[in-house]
Design an enzyme around this catalytic site. Sequence first.
Site, PDB file in Angstrom:
ATOM      1  N   PRO A 547       0.761  -1.358   0.072  1.00 47.45           N
ATOM      2  CA  PRO A 547      -0.134  -0.031   0.130  1.00 47.45           C
ATOM      3  C   PRO A 547       0.972   1.327   0.143  1.00 47.45           C
ATOM      4  O   PRO A 547       1.834   1.290   0.615  1.00 47.45           O
ATOM      5  CB  PRO A 547      -0.708  -0.080   1.185  1.00 47.45           C
ATOM      6  CG  PRO A 547      -0.934  -1.469   1.494  1.00 47.45           C
ATOM      7  CD  PRO A 547       0.371  -2.074   0.990  1.00 47.45           C
ATOM      8  N   CYS A 548       0.355   2.251  -0.610  1.00 48.43           N
ATOM      9  CA  CYS A 548       1.175   3.356  -0.850  1.00 48.43           C
ATOM     10  C   CYS A 548       0.391   4.675   0.079  1.00 48.43           C
ATOM     11  O   CYS A 548       0.766   5.843  -0.060  1.00 48.43           O
ATOM     12  CB  CYS A 548       1.107   4.048  -2.338  1.00 48.43           C
ATOM     13  SG  CYS A 548      -0.504   4.475  -3.004  1.00 48.43           S
TER      14      CYS A 548
END
EC number: 2.1.1.37
Length: 589
Positions: A547-548
């Site tokens: 996840p960013c």
Amino acid sequence: MRNVVHMDETVAKFIEMGFSIEMIGRAVEETGGENPEPLMILETLFKISTSSEASSSKSKVIDELIGMGFSEELVIKAIQEHGEENLEEITNVLLSYAEAEKMHETENEDINNNYFSDDNDDVNIFSGLSSSDEENELHSFHEDGRLQDLIKMGYPRKEASIALERCDAISVLATYSCISSNFSGEIASLAEVVDFIFAAQMARQLDEFWAASDEQERRINEPPPRRRRLNTDIASDDELIRLPNPMIGFGVPKEPGLITDRPVPIPNIALGPPYFYYENVAMTPKGVWATMSSHLYDIKPEFVDSLYFCAAARKRGYIHNLPIKNRFEIQPTPHYTIQEEFPLTKKWWPAWDKRTKLNCVLTCIASAQLTNKIRKRLEKHERDPAVQKDIVDQCKKWNLVWVGKNKAAPLEPYEMERLLGFPNNHTRGISRKDRYKSLGNSFQVDTVAYHLSVLKPLYPKGINVLSLFTGIGGGEVALHRLQIPMKLVVSVEISEVNRNIFRSFWEQTNQRGDLIEFRDVEELDDHKIEGLMDQYGGFDLVIGGSPCNNLAGANRVSRTGLEGDQSSLFYDYCRILEAVRSKASRMRR
């Protein structure tokens, strides 16, 4: 000198520590006295915070969003519509509301008043937009006139902006509580803000009052880390990884500069198989890519903008140990311009909108209210260059396309699927909101397939894949379109919506291999990994992008880098990859 520290400065410091105005006012009341000691107030704040932690999460969310500049009415409306769990999604919705409100406010103003200053040429068409995982922030609020005055007086923009925020907060608090303050009214005057800045500068120079206690109190308040971290030291300037311009990696189709050998060879310890492929947003906080590289065998990232593969930008970094020679595009090749991808827009596309590419696909879209305001402005002032420029800026920001006379509209989910290289109706069957969110966080399939194409001659009989953070299956769609059989896919994806989308793809495309699903990467420990590898003969490819959420520039709430609750899952990718490669090494002996 400690005894003369002004209450205004005390309140400002509490606000900086993250306490809400309401909580500070309550603490002052409970502490009692005309001039209570700051440390006594702080002790009371800790007690209030601890006792109300479980029951006040919603009010804290509201406080945070109001503190970001959104009105209380809009904040409450957004939370009612979307719940309070996903603060980033709520923020994106509020930004959409704000854009619509701004268009409404300016409808009766001088049409020559411009909100943006970007040049209106093709060079800058990728500079004004953001996604849930992109580098630019969506912000277009009118600047406070006091801020402009302070800048003209020589104060740095950042310092002036912070001072305004704190002074206004103190003014509101002084108006509605018993705190004694030199501020008058709910909005601080320019003179009061200047006094505040001067006092703050003096306090920094004296380095007193808070210097000794800050770190101690921060350690007391700081929650325990979500999981064990690997070494996350920030890289030095010499170690920082610079983003290339143009962002073409080791070369892209139809562009010069193609290379077949890496400028920095892969270390022997990382040579495949098993191969691995890791993806994340290109624009991250300082030192993040250097840290990720150091944990992935010091392999240098390959940065690529997907505008070279489709009609939309998508700046990403990829760390992998794949060969780079003899890459090829999947067929049929994608369309490279907006009008080629969406030919029905040609009829309505105005000559003054020079865009040929879209910006990065977003997880949210412009509101109907905003697009309606655009139509009304064009009907009144269609030939005005200033209005045209404003409208183009809005179209760039929200990826609007022309679907009728003076009618701009956001992309439909099926149009996003086409831009990102997914099959038609890949995400059909879920809500529009979930479709936009899932697509906005996915791979750009054509780009990924170009990198993975080198695997086709290596695995003619099929490939075993460990897919971490699978999402809606961008990596697997790329392998399918490359006609590389998937004998086994072990998929790890926490979102039930995304798992259902990927499972439907697997069934609809009549995959003959085995699909094994896990919900969380933490379920995949060394014992399970080794058991799967013994059962199926190992993995040929470990693919994924953690996840960013805490890396992307659009995140104005918690852009904390790899220390963030979500983005720290990168270290699980590293842990699992190391377990796979260690087991593979033992299996080869």
